[in-house]
Enzyme design. Structure first.
Site, PDB file in Angstrom:
ATOM      1  N   GLU A  95      16.830  23.459 -31.662  1.00  0.00           N
ATOM      2  CA  GLU A  95      17.108  24.632 -32.502  1.00  0.00           C
ATOM      3  C   GLU A  95      18.013  24.286 -33.679  1.00  0.00           C
ATOM      4  OE1 GLU A  95      18.718  27.868 -30.159  1.00  0.00           O
ATOM      5  OE2 GLU A  95      16.804  28.248 -29.156  1.00  0.00           O
TER       6      GLU A  95
ATOM      7  N   GLU B 280      11.067  27.743 -25.700  1.00  0.00           N
ATOM      8  CA  GLU B 280      12.233  28.303 -25.008  1.00  0.00           C
ATOM      9  C   GLU B 280      12.312  29.794 -25.295  1.00  0.00           C
ATOM     10  OE1 GLU B 280      16.152  26.235 -25.467  1.00  0.00           O
ATOM     11  OE2 GLU B 280      16.879  28.298 -25.685  1.00  0.00           O
TER      12      GLU B 280
HETATM   13  C1  DCB Z   1      19.616  28.721 -27.438  1.00  0.00           C
HETATM   14  C2  DCB Z   1      19.795  27.295 -27.002  1.00  0.00           C
HETATM   15  C3  DCB Z   1      20.174  27.157 -25.571  1.00  0.00           C
HETATM   16  C4  DCB Z   1      21.075  28.296 -25.176  1.00  0.00           C
HETATM   17  C5  DCB Z   1      20.206  29.530 -25.240  1.00  0.00           C
HETATM   18  C6  DCB Z   1      20.974  30.820 -24.987  1.00  0.00           C
HETATM   19  O1  DCB Z   1      20.725  29.070 -28.246  1.00  0.00           O
HETATM   20  F1  DCB Z   1      18.709  26.549 -27.248  1.00  0.00           F
HETATM   21  O2  DCB Z   1      20.804  25.925 -25.396  1.00  0.00           O
HETATM   22  O3  DCB Z   1      21.522  28.117 -23.872  1.00  0.00           O
HETATM   23  O4  DCB Z   1      19.497  29.666 -26.449  1.00  0.00           O
HETATM   24  O5  DCB Z   1      21.960  30.987 -25.936  1.00  0.00           O
HETATM   25  C7  DCB Z   1      22.875  28.367 -23.630  1.00  0.00           C
HETATM   26  C8  DCB Z   1      23.047  28.423 -22.135  1.00  0.00           C
HETATM   27  C9  DCB Z   1      24.500  28.497 -21.774  1.00  0.00           C
HETATM   28  C10 DCB Z   1      25.211  27.332 -22.431  1.00  0.00           C
HETATM   29  C11 DCB Z   1      24.990  27.320 -23.917  1.00  0.00           C
HETATM   30  C12 DCB Z   1      25.591  26.101 -24.571  1.00  0.00           C
HETATM   31  O6  DCB Z   1      22.323  29.516 -21.618  1.00  0.00           O
HETATM   32  O7  DCB Z   1      24.661  28.453 -20.383  1.00  0.00           O
HETATM   33  O8  DCB Z   1      26.600  27.407 -22.142  1.00  0.00           O
HETATM   34  O9  DCB Z   1      23.594  27.293 -24.181  1.00  0.00           O
HETATM   35  O10 DCB Z   1      25.859  26.357 -25.897  1.00  0.00           O
HETATM   36  C13 DCB Z   1      20.672  30.125 -29.134  1.00  0.00           C
HETATM   37  C14 DCB Z   1      19.508  30.798 -29.401  1.00  0.00           C
HETATM   38  C15 DCB Z   1      19.487  31.815 -30.354  1.00  0.00           C
HETATM   39  C16 DCB Z   1      20.644  32.168 -31.015  1.00  0.00           C
HETATM   40  C17 DCB Z   1      21.845  31.509 -30.748  1.00  0.00           C
HETATM   41  C18 DCB Z   1      21.861  30.490 -29.797  1.00  0.00           C
HETATM   42  N1  DCB Z   1      20.650  33.205 -31.963  1.00  0.00           N
HETATM   43  N2  DCB Z   1      23.082  29.830 -29.542  1.00  0.00           N
HETATM   44  O11 DCB Z   1      19.609  33.722 -32.313  1.00  0.00           O
HETATM   45  O12 DCB Z   1      21.741  33.598 -32.441  1.00  0.00           O
HETATM   46  O13 DCB Z   1      24.008  29.993 -30.340  1.00  0.00           O
HETATM   47  O14 DCB Z   1      23.242  29.112 -28.541  1.00  0.00           O
END
Ligand code: DCB
Length: 506
Positions: A342, A431
């Site tokens: 991402e 994902e």
């Molecule tokens: C994505 C990432 C993935 C993340 C999930 C949920 O991030 F590809 O790595 O997973 O979506 O946010 C989370 C885990 C947590 C972990 C964290 C590490 O579920 O347990 O602690 O990663 O950083 C996204 C997807 C979309 C957006 C933001 C994120 N968005 N983000 O649209 O704002 O900032 O992680």
């Protein structure tokens, strides 16, 4: 008096008969003139003859046509109620002729006020009550003996199955539409579990082999559209215990999944480029690839950039990593590469992600000529619309990631997907989850349903985040459950149950 009348009638009849005979003789003469030498009659004869020929060939082709092609419109799933219906419509074009078809289109009668929301393999245009469906991209060409299914989602004021008013093949209006067109309706509700086809014997890999991209569609080794459905691990460094053969087998046999994504963070704590044990991470990947291979499942090696925002930041490590992975798995038909999870922050397509992809793809291709490579897209893999306007060229089997978290990402991201597909960009939902973008918070099942309408109607492949028992909504396993395989339904989270159901096709 009567006799006199009778005589008169006889004379009239005789005259009429004479006239017919005369006309016939003239007709024959004209006909003869065509092959004869009389130049003065030739023009007349020519045009008469041409028009006869034209008529003849039209009738002939009309007969041929109704046997040569067949079009069917099927209403798949439908939703909504009085006043506002939505439905998925699939149009099958069957080419029974012995010539390849380059393009085709159909005109359908629909109620005024109908509107099309998504299309696949076609473009649509509504004028009044006529919906024109023009097959495009992979939907357009149908080789002799072949068939193609394109479709669209449409909102209508009332529930309908449209009639085909006319159709055209290679620019020519075809006759016999009434004969050729048939409509039938299936609803997902009608398919009872016991009527579902038996699951195929053999593993997914045995049955479907090496995958390829055709147009926007992932297809199997037989050229049939094929949907990968499965789960993503959480970060390999944090939840290594779920990389085990029994876990993958549970996903395959109990959930009906055919793909596992191995998520290796690059820049979070324990990440590949941020102090993680690289050998240990690569061993986890190797184990994961081998378990998937033994089980005949597909497996995605995911370079999980996130905190590092821009794939160019760890490009050097990525080059080495993908050179090594692609050399090791060059002969594995089931390995897919996802080269940057991402991109986010200031990473743009033109300035960062595309140049990165254009560097990494040839490195993989040097070893592995045809593996599917999934390229991440800007804004946490959402901007497939931007990519669709400027895709990577000169490469095959490239797909682009679109990720969603249903409680955060709704219509505007779905519109990007539709735009991308309409513009020929193959997308892969590598994902997603049902909760918000943090991976936590409440699930929005209503939005999740909408996403799955889009996914299933376009046969998009998907991996659900994440195979772990972390205390967050997106974890598929209950946080209190420490089992690493063979989970009962009660041991799955709300997300886990919903996703399992979805993959099972319920
Ligand atoms: C994505 C990432 C993935 C993340 C999930 C949920 O991030 F590809 O790595 O997973 O979506 O946010 C989370 C885990 C947590 C972990 C964290 C590490 O579920 O347990 O602690 O990663 O950083 C996204 C997807 C979309 C957006 C933001 C994120 N968005 N983000 O649209 O704002 O900032 O992680």
């Amino acid at each position: 008096m009567w006799l006199k009348e009778h005589k008169k009638q006889l004379i009239i009849s005789a005259l009429a008969l004479l006239a017919v005979v005369a006309a016939l003789v003239i007709g024959i003469n004209i006909g003869k003139g065509n092959s004869g030498t009389n130049p003065s009659s030739e023009t007349v004869a020519d045009s008469a003859d041409t028009s006869t020929q034209e008529n003849k060939s039209e009738t002939e082709s009309a007969e041929e046509v109704s046997a040569a092609y067949e079009i069917r419109v099927v209403l798949g799933s439908s939703w909504g109620s009085d006043g506002a219906y939505g439905g998925t419509y699939n149009i099958t074009f069957i080419n029974k002729s012995d010539a390849d078809v380059k393009e085709w289109k159909a005109e359908l009668e629909v109620p005024e006020g109908s509107s099309v929301t998504d299309t696949w393999g076609c473009e649509t245009d509504i004028e009044g009550s006529v919906l024109t469906v023009t097959a495009t991209d992979w939907g357009a060409a149908v080789s002799k003996g072949g068939q193609i299914e394109v479709g669209f989602n449409m909102n209508t004021p009332s529930k309908i199955t449209p009639e085909i008013a006319a159709y055209y093949v290679d620019g020519k209006k075809q006759d016999g539409t009434a004969l050729a067109a048939s409509t039938e309706e299936t609803t997902t509700e009608e398919i009872k579990p016991e009527e579902r086809p038996e699951p195929e014997s053999g593993t997914p890999l045995e049955n479907h082999g090496a995958l390829q991209v055709e147009g926007t569609q992932l297809v199997d080794e037989h050229g049939e559209a094929y949907q990968l459905k499965g789960v993503s691990t959480h970060g390999l460094a944090w939840f290594p215990e779920y990389v085990n053969k029994d876990a993958f087998q549970t996903i395959r046999d109990d959930w009906g999944g055919n793909v596992i994504r191995l998520a290796m963070y690059t820049d979070e704590s324990g990440g590949y480029c941020s102090g993680g044990d690289q050998e240990q991470l690569k061993t986890l990947i190797d184990n994961g690839v081998n378990y998937a291979t033994e089980l005949g499942m597909y497996v995605i090696i995911d370079w999980h950039i996130l905190h590092d925002t821009d794939p160019l930041i760890n490009q050097g490590e990525a080059e080495k990593f993908f050179a090594e992975m692609s050399a090791k798995y060059a002969d594995y038909d089931n390995v897919l590469y996802e080269i940057c999870n991402e991109p986010n922050g200031g990473a743009t397509w033109a300035g960062n992600v595309k140049p990165y992809a254009e560097d990494i793809i040839p490195i993989i291709r040097k070893n592995d000529k045809d593996a599917i490579i999934i390229v991440g897209t800007p804004t946490w893999s959402q901007d497939v619309d931007i990519v669709a306007d400027d895709p990577i060229t000169g490469q095959s089997n490239i797909m682009y990631a679109v990720h969603f978290y249903a409680a955060t990402h709704t219509d505007n991201i779905r519109n990007k997907v539709t735009y991308a597909l309409d513009h020929g960009l193959p997308v892969f939902v590598s994902e997603f989850s049902l909760c918000d973008a943090s991976g936590n918070g409440a699930n929005d099942l209503n939005q999740a349903e909408k996403w799955f309408d889009l996914i299933d109607s376009n046969q998009l492949s998907y991996c659900s985040w994440s195979l772990s028992n972390k205390a967050e909504t997106s974890a598929l396993i209950q946080s209190g459950c420490s089992k690493t395989s063979g989970w009962t339904e009660d041991e799955l989270s709300e997300t886990g149950k919903w996703i399992r159901n979805q993959i099972q096709g319920n």
